[in-house]
Design a protein around this motif. Structure first.
Motif, PDB file in Angstrom:
ATOM      1  N   UNK A  22     -16.656 -10.866 -32.601  1.00  0.00           N
ATOM      2  CA  UNK A  22     -17.520 -11.920 -32.055  1.00  0.00           C
ATOM      3  C   UNK A  22     -18.859 -11.937 -32.779  1.00  0.00           C
ATOM      4  N   UNK A  23     -19.420 -10.775 -33.030  1.00  0.00           N
ATOM      5  CA  UNK A  23     -20.718 -10.699 -33.699  1.00  0.00           C
ATOM      6  C   UNK A  23     -20.626 -11.151 -35.149  1.00  0.00           C
ATOM      7  N   UNK A  24     -19.498 -10.890 -35.782  1.00  0.00           N
ATOM      8  CA  UNK A  24     -19.287 -11.391 -37.148  1.00  0.00           C
ATOM      9  C   UNK A  24     -19.190 -12.914 -37.110  1.00  0.00           C
ATOM     10  N   UNK A  25     -18.450 -13.452 -36.140  1.00  0.00           N
ATOM     11  CA  UNK A  25     -18.348 -14.918 -36.011  1.00  0.00           C
ATOM     12  C   UNK A  25     -19.715 -15.554 -35.777  1.00  0.00           C
ATOM     13  N   UNK A  29     -23.631  -9.914 -37.703  1.00  0.00           N
ATOM     14  CA  UNK A  29     -23.208  -8.876 -38.634  1.00  0.00           C
ATOM     15  C   UNK A  29     -22.483  -9.602 -39.765  1.00  0.00           C
ATOM     16  N   UNK A  30     -22.833  -9.273 -41.002  1.00  0.00           N
ATOM     17  CA  UNK A  30     -22.224  -9.954 -42.152  1.00  0.00           C
ATOM     18  C   UNK A  30     -21.634  -8.902 -43.084  1.00  0.00           C
ATOM     19  N   UNK A  31     -20.349  -8.581 -42.873  1.00  0.00           N
ATOM     20  CA  UNK A  31     -19.721  -7.577 -43.726  1.00  0.00           C
ATOM     21  C   UNK A  31     -19.394  -8.159 -45.110  1.00  0.00           C
ATOM     22  N   UNK A  42     -23.558   1.112 -44.465  1.00  0.00           N
ATOM     23  CA  UNK A  42     -24.320   1.885 -43.477  1.00  0.00           C
ATOM     24  C   UNK A  42     -25.364   1.007 -42.797  1.00  0.00           C
ATOM     25  N   UNK A  43     -25.918   0.054 -43.529  1.00  0.00           N
ATOM     26  CA  UNK A  43     -26.879  -0.883 -42.928  1.00  0.00           C
ATOM     27  C   UNK A  43     -26.185  -1.744 -41.871  1.00  0.00           C
ATOM     28  N   UNK A  44     -24.958  -2.176 -42.153  1.00  0.00           N
ATOM     29  CA  UNK A  44     -24.203  -2.952 -41.164  1.00  0.00           C
ATOM     30  C   UNK A  44     -23.972  -2.127 -39.900  1.00  0.00           C
TER      31      UNK A  44
END
Length: 110
Positions: A22-25, A29-31, A42-44
């Motif tokens: 959900x957070x990526x959507x 968070x941008x992996x 590690x920053x992610x």
């Protein structure tokens, strides 16, 4: 170091795979995207921990999270810019450095 989704979920106590997705959507968070799977730095992982702290520990509402993350990103961007400015000043001849630092030390007119 790079982490898989499973490693991120295992590393952060209150995180679930559903929350991470959900957070990526949402773009919180941008992996990094690979050919077959995504990886996290590690920053992610630190950002995931921050979002968990905000939502779980501090009870920040989900509508406020993107605002907080944006402000944090702006602060980090400004810090990077300031480091570049300081490095540029350090490379100047002594009279130029002195003039710049003297000007910075002056109090602005109120």
């Amino acid at each position: 170091m790079r982490y898989t989704e499973e490693q991120v979920v295992a590393a952060v106590e209150t995180l679930t795979m559903e929350r991470l997705h959900a957070w990526v959507r949402e773009g919180w968070i941008v992996p990094a995207s690979g050919e077959t799977f995504v990886t996290y730095t590690e920053i992610d992982v630190a950002r995931v921990r921050l979002v968990c702290d905000l939502t779980d520990t501090l009870a920040v509402g989900e509508e406020a999270v993107p605002v907080i993350l944006s402000l944090i990103d702006q602060v980090h961007g400004l810090r990077s810019e300031l480091k570049r400015i300081v490095a540029a000043i350090e490379q100047q001849p002594e009279p130029v450095k002195h003039a710049i630092l003297s000007r910075i030390a002056e109090r602005p007119d109120d």
